[in-house]
Design a protein around this motif. Structure first.
Motif, mmCIF file in Angstrom:
data_model
loop_
_atom_site.group_PDB
_atom_site.id
_atom_site.type_symbol
_atom_site.label_atom_id
_atom_site.label_comp_id
_atom_site.label_asym_id
_atom_site.label_seq_id
_atom_site.Cartn_x
_atom_site.Cartn_y
_atom_site.Cartn_z
ATOM 1 N N GLN A 44 0.820 -1.212 0.000
ATOM 2 C CA GLN A 44 0.000 0.000 0.000
ATOM 3 C C GLN A 44 0.855 1.264 0.000
ATOM 4 O O GLN A 44 0.479 2.285 -0.583
ATOM 5 C CB GLN A 44 -0.922 0.000 1.223
ATOM 6 N N ASP A 45 2.023 1.203 0.626
ATOM 7 C CA ASP A 45 2.873 2.388 0.750
ATOM 8 C C ASP A 45 3.371 2.897 -0.597
ATOM 9 O O ASP A 45 3.781 4.060 -0.713
ATOM 10 C CB ASP A 45 4.068 2.105 1.657
ATOM 11 N N ARG A 46 3.367 2.039 -1.602
ATOM 12 C CA ARG A 46 3.899 2.427 -2.907
ATOM 13 C C ARG A 46 2.819 2.843 -3.900
ATOM 14 O O ARG A 46 3.110 3.178 -5.040
ATOM 15 C CB ARG A 46 4.728 1.277 -3.493
ATOM 16 N N ILE A 47 1.567 2.817 -3.459
ATOM 17 C CA ILE A 47 0.472 3.218 -4.341
ATOM 18 C C ILE A 47 0.245 4.717 -4.197
ATOM 19 O O ILE A 47 0.364 5.274 -3.099
ATOM 20 C CB ILE A 47 -0.826 2.471 -3.998
ATOM 21 N N LEU A 48 -0.092 5.369 -5.278
ATOM 22 C CA LEU A 48 -0.393 6.795 -5.219
ATOM 23 C C LEU A 48 -1.533 7.048 -4.229
ATOM 24 O O LEU A 48 -2.580 6.390 -4.279
ATOM 25 C CB LEU A 48 -0.798 7.308 -6.604
ATOM 26 N N ASN A 49 -1.339 8.000 -3.328
ATOM 27 C CA ASN A 49 -2.366 8.316 -2.330
ATOM 28 C C ASN A 49 -3.673 8.759 -2.988
ATOM 29 O O ASN A 49 -4.762 8.527 -2.452
ATOM 30 C CB ASN A 49 -1.860 9.405 -1.387
ATOM 31 N N THR A 50 -3.558 9.411 -4.132
ATOM 32 C CA THR A 50 -4.758 9.868 -4.838
ATOM 33 C C THR A 50 -5.599 8.694 -5.339
ATOM 34 O O THR A 50 -6.811 8.831 -5.534
ATOM 35 C CB THR A 50 -4.360 10.755 -6.027
ATOM 36 N N ILE A 51 -4.970 7.550 -5.550
ATOM 37 C CA ILE A 51 -5.711 6.349 -5.941
ATOM 38 C C ILE A 51 -6.297 5.668 -4.712
ATOM 39 O O ILE A 51 -7.471 5.259 -4.708
ATOM 40 C CB ILE A 51 -4.801 5.383 -6.723
ATOM 41 N N ILE A 52 -5.502 5.567 -3.643
ATOM 42 C CA ILE A 52 -5.989 4.920 -2.415
ATOM 43 C C ILE A 52 -7.234 5.614 -1.895
ATOM 44 O O ILE A 52 -8.197 4.964 -1.459
ATOM 45 C CB ILE A 52 -4.886 4.924 -1.340
ATOM 46 N N SER A 53 -7.243 6.938 -1.948
ATOM 47 C CA SER A 53 -8.374 7.697 -1.406
ATOM 48 C C SER A 53 -9.659 7.490 -2.196
ATOM 49 O O SER A 53 -10.749 7.828 -1.715
ATOM 50 C CB SER A 53 -8.030 9.195 -1.386
ATOM 51 N N ARG A 54 -9.543 6.931 -3.384
ATOM 52 C CA ARG A 54 -10.718 6.720 -4.233
ATOM 53 C C ARG A 54 -11.184 5.269 -4.233
ATOM 54 O O ARG A 54 -12.045 4.900 -5.020
ATOM 55 C CB ARG A 54 -10.401 7.166 -5.673
ATOM 56 N N THR A 55 -10.612 4.442 -3.366
ATOM 57 C CA THR A 55 -10.961 3.018 -3.354
ATOM 58 C C THR A 55 -11.429 2.573 -1.983
ATOM 59 O O THR A 55 -11.110 3.182 -0.965
ATOM 60 C CB THR A 55 -9.755 2.153 -3.762
ATOM 61 N N GLN A 56 -12.180 1.478 -1.976
ATOM 62 C CA GLN A 56 -12.600 0.843 -0.725
ATOM 63 C C GLN A 56 -11.635 -0.307 -0.441
ATOM 64 O O GLN A 56 -11.395 -1.158 -1.305
ATOM 65 C CB GLN A 56 -14.026 0.317 -0.849
ATOM 66 N N LEU A 57 -11.088 -0.353 0.764
ATOM 67 C CA LEU A 57 -10.046 -1.323 1.105
ATOM 68 C C LEU A 57 -10.641 -2.667 1.499
ATOM 69 O O LEU A 57 -11.563 -2.740 2.314
ATOM 70 C CB LEU A 57 -9.193 -0.777 2.250
ATOM 71 N N VAL A 58 -10.085 -3.733 0.925
ATOM 72 C CA VAL A 58 -10.410 -5.113 1.301
ATOM 73 C C VAL A 58 -9.090 -5.795 1.659
ATOM 74 O O VAL A 58 -8.259 -6.042 0.787
ATOM 75 C CB VAL A 58 -11.110 -5.882 0.159
ATOM 76 N N LYS A 59 -8.879 -6.078 2.937
ATOM 77 C CA LYS A 59 -7.617 -6.666 3.372
ATOM 78 C C LYS A 59 -7.639 -8.186 3.191
ATOM 79 O O LYS A 59 -8.572 -8.862 3.632
ATOM 80 C CB LYS A 59 -7.335 -6.318 4.833
ATOM 81 N N ILE A 60 -6.611 -8.690 2.528
ATOM 82 C CA ILE A 60 -6.472 -10.129 2.292
ATOM 83 C C ILE A 60 -5.367 -10.647 3.208
ATOM 84 O O ILE A 60 -4.184 -10.335 3.005
ATOM 85 C CB ILE A 60 -6.110 -10.436 0.827
ATOM 86 N N PRO A 61 -5.680 -11.407 4.247
ATOM 87 C CA PRO A 61 -4.637 -11.900 5.155
ATOM 88 C C PRO A 61 -3.814 -12.992 4.484
ATOM 89 O O PRO A 61 -4.229 -13.587 3.487
ATOM 90 C CB PRO A 61 -5.441 -12.460 6.328
ATOM 91 N N LYS A 62 -2.643 -13.245 5.031
ATOM 92 C CA LYS A 62 -1.838 -14.345 4.503
ATOM 93 C C LYS A 62 -2.513 -15.665 4.855
ATOM 94 O O LYS A 62 -3.320 -15.749 5.797
ATOM 95 C CB LYS A 62 -0.418 -14.294 5.055
ATOM 96 N N PHE A 63 -2.205 -16.691 4.111
ATOM 97 C CA PHE A 63 -2.772 -18.008 4.377
ATOM 98 C C PHE A 63 -2.229 -18.561 5.695
ATOM 99 O O PHE A 63 -1.094 -18.263 6.095
ATOM 100 C CB PHE A 63 -2.431 -18.984 3.251
ATOM 101 N N SER A 64 -3.019 -19.382 6.350
ATOM 102 C CA SER A 64 -2.517 -20.092 7.523
ATOM 103 C C SER A 64 -1.649 -21.255 7.060
ATOM 104 O O SER A 64 -1.714 -21.684 5.900
ATOM 105 C CB SER A 64 -3.684 -20.629 8.360
ATOM 106 N N SER A 65 -0.833 -21.765 7.956
ATOM 107 C CA SER A 65 -0.001 -22.924 7.608
ATOM 108 C C SER A 65 -0.860 -24.116 7.231
ATOM 109 O O SER A 65 -0.501 -24.906 6.347
ATOM 110 C CB SER A 65 0.928 -23.277 8.776
#
Length: 383
Positions: A187-208
């Motif tokens: 997320q840190d490398r995405i343009l802030n102007t794009i982040i502010s226009r999107t709805q966030l869906v967090k995808i966690p890492k898989f469990s073992s």
């Protein structure tokens, strides 16, 4: 791709299905998860569900005309954008679409290195260029051919850089029934102007357990080998797939012998290890050994903090972590993990393994043998 084809992520799947049922599908969504967490596969399954003409309560039907085309990634209203290694200024994502389809259908959990290998890109710089941004605008300005929604799935929008400004108006005010699904690993490398226009869906890492189940059921890997790979992969399915292609190595035995020399400051044996044993592993197995060691130390920390129920190791490995934790403090282990992560970073970039592992070993001697405090700054400077 259907939701049932994706291992794990049950809560995410349920949430996405409910957004469709409730008619609350946001026109621009950012699927954020680490490499190998399946964000791209989830986005494709979500798009297929949205445009399925006969959906069930929890998945697309897989048999209607829309689903059949989605399964082959050939639906005319499904568009992809992704980093590529342009050979000319006019190259766009569709130039490499056939390769993209094959790569995704073969490995829906793919990472950028895997994609780079499919394109035989060598050391070229990945990018989503301005020509691609203009091509996206052109494609999405057209009416849908047959589906209710036109869908653009952009993989790794962090490679869009300043070209993304050309898409801001389109993302904020898209044509009716147009969806932007952005799949990012950083997320840190995405343009802030794009982040502010999107709805966030967090995808966690898989469990073992998810990784182990995938290896056993989908790749026919023996249980013991699947457990070992799942432990090293630490939730990254792409890493697990990479490990399948490597020869089996006794990382535990190697770790025990190496640490024995480190904690006793056995200089000649340390030098031999760094000049002979580590270099002959090869770069991929050096990385895997470091990941294994990092995860073992993290398991020791779990035991020290009273979270033994989360420990994944068994047998001799579990016995080792318990005894090791009795002899060293959490501060020492955390400092060691920092050094190991720095070394892994350098190995990925083809640094000299003899120098790297000797430097790592000597600093671990200071931590474990002489119990010297290693600050974060000294870790950063040490490698």
């Amino acid at each position: 791709m259907q939701f049932k084809d994706i291992i794990g992520h049950h809560a995410i799947k349920t949430h996405l299905v409910q957004t469709v049922k409730d008619n609350r599908v946001s026109h621009a969504q950012l699927f954020l998860g680490k490499e190998g967490s399946g964000g791209l596969a989830v986005a494709v399954a979500y798009a297929q569900y949205i445009n399925c003409t006969q959906p069930s309560d929890n998945d697309s039907c897989g048999s209607c005309s829309s689903c059949r085309k989605y399964e082959k990634l050939i639906h005319p209203d499904l568009h992809f954008s992704y980093p590529f290694f342009a050979s000319g200024e006019k190259d766009v994502a569709t130039t490499y679409l056939d390769i993209w389809r094959t790569a995704f259908l073969t490995n829906p959990y793919m990472g950028l290195d895997y994609w780079r290998h499919q394109l035989e890109a060598g050391n070229k710089q990945a990018n989503i260029n301005i020509a691609e941004a203009h091509d996206i605008i052109k494609k999405l300005s057209l009416k849908a051919f047959e589906a209710e929604y036109k869908v653009l799935i952009m993989w790794l929008p962090e490679y869009l850089q300043t070209q993304g400004n050309a898409l801001l108006k389109l993302i904020e005010e898209p044509p009716e029934k147009t969806l932007f699904l952005l799949v990012s690993e950083n997320q840190d490398r995405i343009l802030n102007t794009i982040i502010s226009r999107t709805q966030l869906v967090k995808i966690p890492k898989f469990s073992s357990d998810d990784v182990r189940q995938f290896l056993v059921s989908e790749k026919s890997v023996p249980e013991d080998r699947a457990n070992e790979i799942a432990f090293i992969a630490d939730g990254n399915m792409q890493t697990a797939i990479n490990l399948l292609e490597e020869e089996t190595h006794p990382y535990f035995e190697l770790l025990i012998n190496w640490l024995r020399f480190v904690v006793t400051d056995s200089g000649l044996n340390i030098i031999r290890f760094c000049e002979e044993d580590f270099p002959k592993l090869g770069r991929e197995n050096q990385k895997n050994f470091l990941l294994y060691t990092i995860n073992v130390f993290r398991q020791v920390l779990l035991i020290q903090t009273g979270l033994s129920q989360l420990v994944l190791l068994k047998g001799d490995e579990l016995d080792f972590t318990q005894k090791f934790g009795d002899n060293f403090k959490s501060e020492q282990l955390e400092a060691a993990i920092g050094l190991l992560e720095k070394t892994h970073y350098k190995v990925e970039r083809n640094a000299n393994p003899k120098i790297l592992f000797l430097d790592l070993s000597l600093q671990l001697v200071l931590i474990f043998k002489y119990q010297m405090e290693i600050s974060k700054n000294s870790i950063d400077q040490g490698l």
